[in-house]
Design a protein around this motif. Structure first.
Motif, mmCIF file in Angstrom:
data_model
loop_
_atom_site.group_PDB
_atom_site.id
_atom_site.type_symbol
_atom_site.label_atom_id
_atom_site.label_comp_id
_atom_site.label_asym_id
_atom_site.label_seq_id
_atom_site.Cartn_x
_atom_site.Cartn_y
_atom_site.Cartn_z
ATOM 1 N N SER A 94 -11.119 -26.696 51.922
ATOM 2 C CA SER A 94 -10.053 -26.650 50.913
ATOM 3 C C SER A 94 -9.981 -25.275 50.254
ATOM 4 O O SER A 94 -8.896 -24.808 49.883
ATOM 5 C CB SER A 94 -10.268 -27.737 49.852
ATOM 6 O OG SER A 94 -11.471 -27.513 49.142
ATOM 7 N N ILE A 95 -11.123 -24.603 50.126
ATOM 8 C CA ILE A 95 -11.145 -23.249 49.575
ATOM 9 C C ILE A 95 -10.607 -22.258 50.598
ATOM 10 O O ILE A 95 -9.768 -21.407 50.289
ATOM 11 C CB ILE A 95 -12.579 -22.865 49.149
ATOM 12 C CG1 ILE A 95 -13.012 -23.730 47.952
ATOM 13 C CG2 ILE A 95 -12.660 -21.380 48.802
ATOM 14 C CD1 ILE A 95 -14.437 -23.474 47.493
ATOM 15 N N ASP A 96 -11.072 -22.384 51.824
ATOM 16 C CA ASP A 96 -10.623 -21.493 52.901
ATOM 17 C C ASP A 96 -9.112 -21.596 53.095
ATOM 18 O O ASP A 96 -8.423 -20.588 53.252
ATOM 19 C CB ASP A 96 -11.359 -21.851 54.190
ATOM 20 C CG ASP A 96 -10.989 -20.941 55.353
ATOM 21 O OD1 ASP A 96 -11.211 -19.718 55.242
ATOM 22 O OD2 ASP A 96 -10.475 -21.443 56.363
ATOM 23 N N LEU A 97 -8.587 -22.809 53.054
ATOM 24 C CA LEU A 97 -7.151 -23.010 53.266
ATOM 25 C C LEU A 97 -6.317 -22.491 52.100
ATOM 26 O O LEU A 97 -5.210 -21.983 52.306
ATOM 27 C CB LEU A 97 -6.849 -24.490 53.517
ATOM 28 C CG LEU A 97 -7.253 -24.996 54.905
ATOM 29 C CD1 LEU A 97 -7.122 -26.509 54.983
ATOM 30 C CD2 LEU A 97 -6.404 -24.339 55.989
ATOM 31 N N GLN A 98 -6.836 -22.613 50.878
ATOM 32 C CA GLN A 98 -6.078 -22.092 49.742
ATOM 33 C C GLN A 98 -5.882 -20.580 49.883
ATOM 34 O O GLN A 98 -4.835 -20.048 49.514
ATOM 35 C CB GLN A 98 -6.782 -22.399 48.413
ATOM 36 C CG GLN A 98 -5.892 -22.068 47.209
ATOM 37 C CD GLN A 98 -6.576 -22.281 45.873
ATOM 38 O OE1 GLN A 98 -6.707 -21.364 45.075
ATOM 39 N NE2 GLN A 98 -7.020 -23.509 45.619
ATOM 40 N N SER A 99 -6.866 -19.912 50.453
ATOM 41 C CA SER A 99 -6.740 -18.468 50.657
ATOM 42 C C SER A 99 -5.632 -18.139 51.655
ATOM 43 O O SER A 99 -5.146 -17.011 51.711
ATOM 44 C CB SER A 99 -8.073 -17.878 51.147
ATOM 45 O OG SER A 99 -8.324 -18.228 52.503
ATOM 46 N N LYS A 100 -5.223 -19.147 52.442
ATOM 47 C CA LYS A 100 -4.139 -18.974 53.422
ATOM 48 C C LYS A 100 -2.818 -19.549 52.914
ATOM 49 O O LYS A 100 -1.853 -19.662 53.663
ATOM 50 C CB LYS A 100 -4.512 -19.650 54.741
ATOM 51 C CG LYS A 100 -5.760 -19.097 55.414
ATOM 52 C CD LYS A 100 -5.995 -19.818 56.723
ATOM 53 C CE LYS A 100 -7.168 -19.241 57.473
ATOM 54 N NZ LYS A 100 -8.462 -19.705 56.933
ATOM 55 N N GLY A 101 -2.806 -19.966 51.633
ATOM 56 C CA GLY A 101 -1.568 -20.471 51.056
ATOM 57 C C GLY A 101 -1.324 -21.955 51.252
ATOM 58 O O GLY A 101 -0.232 -22.445 50.983
ATOM 59 N N LYS A 102 -2.324 -22.700 51.729
ATOM 60 C CA LYS A 102 -2.180 -24.143 51.918
ATOM 61 C C LYS A 102 -3.010 -24.875 50.871
ATOM 62 O O LYS A 102 -4.181 -24.563 50.660
ATOM 63 C CB LYS A 102 -2.642 -24.566 53.318
ATOM 64 C CG LYS A 102 -1.852 -23.918 54.440
ATOM 65 C CD LYS A 102 -0.383 -24.301 54.422
ATOM 66 C CE LYS A 102 -0.163 -25.751 54.760
ATOM 67 N NZ LYS A 102 1.288 -26.101 54.797
ATOM 68 N N GLU A 103 -2.417 -25.861 50.211
ATOM 69 C CA GLU A 103 -3.120 -26.593 49.165
ATOM 70 C C GLU A 103 -3.658 -27.919 49.687
ATOM 71 O O GLU A 103 -2.903 -28.828 50.015
ATOM 72 C CB GLU A 103 -2.197 -26.821 47.964
ATOM 73 C CG GLU A 103 -1.917 -25.549 47.181
ATOM 74 C CD GLU A 103 -1.290 -25.832 45.825
ATOM 75 O OE1 GLU A 103 -1.037 -27.014 45.515
ATOM 76 O OE2 GLU A 103 -1.062 -24.867 45.084
ATOM 77 N N VAL A 104 -4.966 -27.974 49.780
ATOM 78 C CA VAL A 104 -5.663 -29.177 50.220
ATOM 79 C C VAL A 104 -6.641 -29.567 49.118
ATOM 80 O O VAL A 104 -7.333 -28.719 48.563
ATOM 81 C CB VAL A 104 -6.411 -28.911 51.544
ATOM 82 C CG1 VAL A 104 -7.366 -30.048 51.858
ATOM 83 C CG2 VAL A 104 -5.415 -28.737 52.685
ATOM 84 N N THR A 105 -6.684 -30.846 48.802
ATOM 85 C CA THR A 105 -7.485 -31.322 47.669
ATOM 86 C C THR A 105 -8.447 -32.421 48.098
ATOM 87 O O THR A 105 -8.039 -33.397 48.732
ATOM 88 C CB THR A 105 -6.563 -31.865 46.561
ATOM 89 O OG1 THR A 105 -5.646 -30.837 46.164
ATOM 90 C CG2 THR A 105 -7.355 -32.314 45.353
#
Length: 338
Positions: A94-105
């Motif tokens: 979820s942290i790695d994806l946020q850095s790519k602009g995707k919001e996963v919770t």
């Protein structure tokens, strides 16, 4: 190279997600929830199958289908493509994806610690006494871009070994990992129970770094490292809060079951093919794994900060970027559980 490969995969998935957005909505609105597990027989993800076996999904009125991919990164890609509604995988995605602009919770945390173990093959044990000795060696991970890959890079870097000083080979988990060790395709590698216990029993490998317990994880990573979890895309979460609450309640019931029953009692609830003809070894592996499970599904205090620190140490996607940790998890739904 690994980063480029993973970046290309994600780019392709993100593009396909725009096409599959409609089918994702239809799948979600059909009432069925498909959960992709990053290796369903791994003990770190045991709550997924156990919840189904205990009937807790049905108790909550949910129609849940569990599917499996060999590595967490593969499960993540299925989520981004809209093929599934949720993933049982590592929180660090979820942290790695946020850095790519995707919001996963992450909406439920199963593991306070990774439950991962760096195993060194018996043949390589004489030359690999710690992660500082992996220069020139081949290290096994479940998949490129997987959490085992993240953790391997961090542990090596912490010991002063850069990623271009060793090779990483994706070998999956369970039997494929064991075969890779036996065939000397890898000198060491990161895996979970029950593979760890099987390797130890057969004398094929020994423990190099143990992250199955709080003590071992703090020693290796500097703090609690919340790992196995249930995570969803935030757009789905915003429109399916009732389903999210039911999923969280079902999993919290399972975590309470795990924390109030013996390893043998838990094993009795699992399908026979999970332990095959060696149920005692499975029970022992489960006993070794019990300390990693969360008692209540909540994100442990300080956990997200430790994960961010680990990823920031080597992951170019995360390093130097502002990450809003509050968006990577929520205790809202597990707190509603009884």
């Amino acid at each position: 190279m690994h980063t480029l490969i993973r970046g290309s995969l994600i780019s392709a998935v993100l593009l396909s997600g725009t096409v599959l957005g409609t089918s994702q909505a239809v799948a979600a609105d059909s009432g069925k929830i498909t959960i992709m597990v990053g290796g369903i027989t791994k003990m770190i993800y045991l709550p997924a199958k156990l919840t189904e076996q205990l009937g807790y999904f049905k108790e909550e009125g949910l129609d849940v289908e569990l599917q499996s991919q060999p590595a967490g990164v593969d499960a993540e890609n299925e989520l981004l493509a809209g093929a599934v509604q949720a993933v049982v995988g590592f929180y660090d995605h979820s942290i790695d994806l946020q850095s790519k602009g995707k919001e996963v919770t992450a909406i439920t945390v199963f593991g306070q610690v990774p439950g991962e173990v760096e195993m060194v093959s018996t043949k390589a044990a004489a030359t690999i006494k710690s992660m500082a000795d992996v220069k020139g060696k081949t290290l096994g991970v479940t998949g490129l871009g997987s959490s085992t890959n993240f953790l391997t890079q961090y542990l090596a870097a912490k010991s002063g070994v850069t990623s271009n000083q060793y090779s990483v080979l994706p070998v999956g988990a369970d039997n494929t990992f064991i075969v890779a060790i036996k065939q000397n395709r890898i000198d060491a590698g990161m895996t979970t129970e029950p593979t760890v216990s099987q390797l130890l029993k057969n004398g094929d490998a020994s423990v190099l770094v143990d992250m199955r317990t709080v003590e071992g994880t703090v020693k290796a990573l500097g703090g609690l490292y919340p790992a196995s979890s249930l995570y969803v895309q935030r757009p789905w979460l915003n429109t399916h809060k009732e389903e999210a609450a039911k999923l969280a309640r079902a999993f919290v019931k399972t975590l309470k079951f795990i924390n109030t029953h013996s390893a043998a009692e838990i094993a009795d609830k699992m399908p026979k093919d999970y332990y095959g003809n060696n149920k005692p070894m499975y029970v022992q592996a489960l006993q070794n794994s019990l300390p990693m499970f969360s008692p209540d599904g909540k994100m442990p205090a300080g956990g997200p900060e430790t994960v961010l620190q680990v990823l920031s140490g080597f992951n170019p996607n995360v390093k130097g970027k502002h990450i809003d940790l509050a968006k990577t998890y929520t205790n809202e739904f597990v707190s509603q559980g009884k």
